[in-house]
Write a protein that holds these residues in place. Structure first.
Motif, mmCIF file in Angstrom:
data_model
loop_
_atom_site.group_PDB
_atom_site.id
_atom_site.type_symbol
_atom_site.label_atom_id
_atom_site.label_comp_id
_atom_site.label_asym_id
_atom_site.label_seq_id
_atom_site.Cartn_x
_atom_site.Cartn_y
_atom_site.Cartn_z
ATOM 1 N N ILE A 297 0.838 -1.206 0.000
ATOM 2 C CA ILE A 297 0.000 0.000 0.000
ATOM 3 C C ILE A 297 0.873 1.257 0.000
ATOM 4 N N PHE A 298 2.001 1.185 0.710
ATOM 5 C CA PHE A 298 2.923 2.318 0.766
ATOM 6 C C PHE A 298 3.469 2.656 -0.626
ATOM 7 N N PHE A 354 5.522 3.248 8.351
ATOM 8 C CA PHE A 354 5.223 3.147 6.922
ATOM 9 C C PHE A 354 3.728 3.150 6.653
ATOM 10 N N VAL A 355 2.914 2.611 7.555
ATOM 11 C CA VAL A 355 1.470 2.647 7.325
ATOM 12 C C VAL A 355 0.953 4.077 7.488
ATOM 13 N N ALA A 358 1.902 5.783 4.321
ATOM 14 C CA ALA A 358 1.068 5.264 3.236
ATOM 15 C C ALA A 358 -0.316 5.918 3.239
ATOM 16 N N MET A 362 -1.546 8.356 0.372
ATOM 17 C CA MET A 362 -2.707 7.970 -0.423
ATOM 18 C C MET A 362 -3.693 9.129 -0.545
#
Length: 388
Positions: A297-298, A354-355, A358, A362
């Motif tokens: 996702i990242f 990182f989430v 991300a 996004m």
């Protein structure tokens, strides 16, 4: 939309297969050289080493699947962005969020695949690796004594037998000289001897009957007679000191790691450092599979942000970002094993960071906005080109 999702998923799957194959190929070349030098003095062929590498594959897949997932998603969306496919889709009313089902499904499958390796595949592979390594050392190594030939495969130990029956493990007129202890030489001579192997611990036991022991230390010589005398050898010494019997945390199944974490009596007398390694390995096995989903996702907003970037530069960029992730992860492993911080903090920190990036990225990518830091970097790059 079904056609779009199918095309995205197909491209992701192809890139994933290519990436995994290339990374495994690079590792194979390095490991083949290492294993070949290990068995240089043994009668073990190329296909035997290839079989050993196959059993090590789960260990390598656990490490390379997250980066393969990230590279697949990054290169797919970078190509779509460079070819203006994303622009055309957005002009048709398809937002970035509506393109997510395919990469989300792909990343979820990669996560489940990595979790399967973590829970079952890794321990199976390491057990099979040790078993095959023992079999090769026992059946293919030059320790299968030849009659009338001095064998020096074990460091500091010389074997000789006038008659040898390797199938029954019987020796006639056997001779052993042990110089492994500095300043001392021990010679065992017997009219007969018996060889027995223990596969569980990879030990070889040689029992001599009705012989003599000559022990020389300096100028002193001692002679002893015996009815039965046994020496035990470790086959691992034939293989560069490989330890068959050592039970390492990284070789254990996840269920046993969990059991030891809850009750240290499951692995008594191992020391505090071993229990810290068990804790660290447990959280490593969980956080790495989740990292596949997060890194995938990242990669989407990163690819959209650096639109127009050539694929070779995009590959370097994604590798650099993964290097940041893996460096943080490795530091977390080291600090967890040393006891500097609880292992769950060090191993989950990269995923949390990182989430967060991300999700923020996004949001920017969907609105076709560039974060201030990236905008400043691109402006600085353009300014340098203009001044040059």
């Amino acid at each position: 939309m079904q056609i779009l999702q199918r095309q995205i998923f197909t491209e992701l799957f192809k890139l994933f297969g290519l990436t995994v194959s290339c990374l495994l190929g690079l590792i194979l070349v390095g490991r083949m050289l290492q294993l070949r030098s290990l068995f240089l003095s043994q009668d073990i062929g190329f296909f035997n080493i290839l079989q050993l590498f196959f059993y090590l594959t789960p260990f390598f897949l656990l490490l390379i699947t997250p980066i393969a997932t990230m590279l697949s998603v990054f290169l797919t969306f970078l190509r779509m962005s460079t070819d203006n496919e994303l622009t055309a889709l957005k002009a048709s009313g398809v937002s970035l969020y509506r393109m997510l089902p395919a990469p989300l499904l792909f990343c979820t499958l990669c996560t489940l695949f990595t979790l399967f390796i973590s829970v079952w595949g890794l321990s199976w592979g390491m057990d099979m690796f040790k078993t095959k390594l023992y079999q090769f050392a026992r059946t293919h190594s030059k320790f299968a004594l030849q009659p009338g030939v001095f064998n020096k495969e074990f460091p500091g130990i010389t074997f000789y037998a006038h008659q040898v029956d390797n199938e029954k493990g019987e020796l006639k007129f056997a001779f052993v000289r042990d110089e492994s202890i500095k300043g001392t030489s021990v010679v065992v001579v017997a009219p007969e001897a018996q060889i027995k192997s223990t596969p569980a611990t990879a030990k070889i036991k040689i029992t001599f009957k009705n012989g003599n022991i000559f022990r020389q230390s300096g100028d002193e010589l001692n002679i002893l007679k015996f009815g039965s005398y046994a020496i035990t050898l470790d086959l691992g010494k034939l293989l560069g000191g490989f330890n068959f019997s050592e039970d390492k945390a990284k070789d254990m199944p996840l269920s046993r790691l969990s059991a030891i974490r809850k009750d240290h009596s499951k692995a008594p007398d191992r020391g505090e450092r071993f229990y810290r390694k068990v804790d660290t390995e447990f959280f490593k096995r969980i956080s790495l599979p989740v990292g596949c989903l997060i890194l995938g996702i990242f990669a989407i907003p990163i690819a959209c942000t650096f639109r127009g970037l050539k694929q070779q530069y995009g590959l370097l960029l994604s590798m650099g970002l993964f290097f940041v992730y893996y460096t943080m992860f490795s530091v977390g492993v080291s600090m967890g094993e040393s006891g500097a911080i609880p292992p769950e903090y060090g191993l989950w920190a990269p995923n949390i960071l990182f989430v967060f990036v991300a999700l923020v990225g996004m949001r920017y990518a969907n609105k076709e906005r560039t974060p201030t830091l990236v905008h400043w970097f691109m402006h600085l790059r353009f300014h340098k080109r203009a001044s040059a």
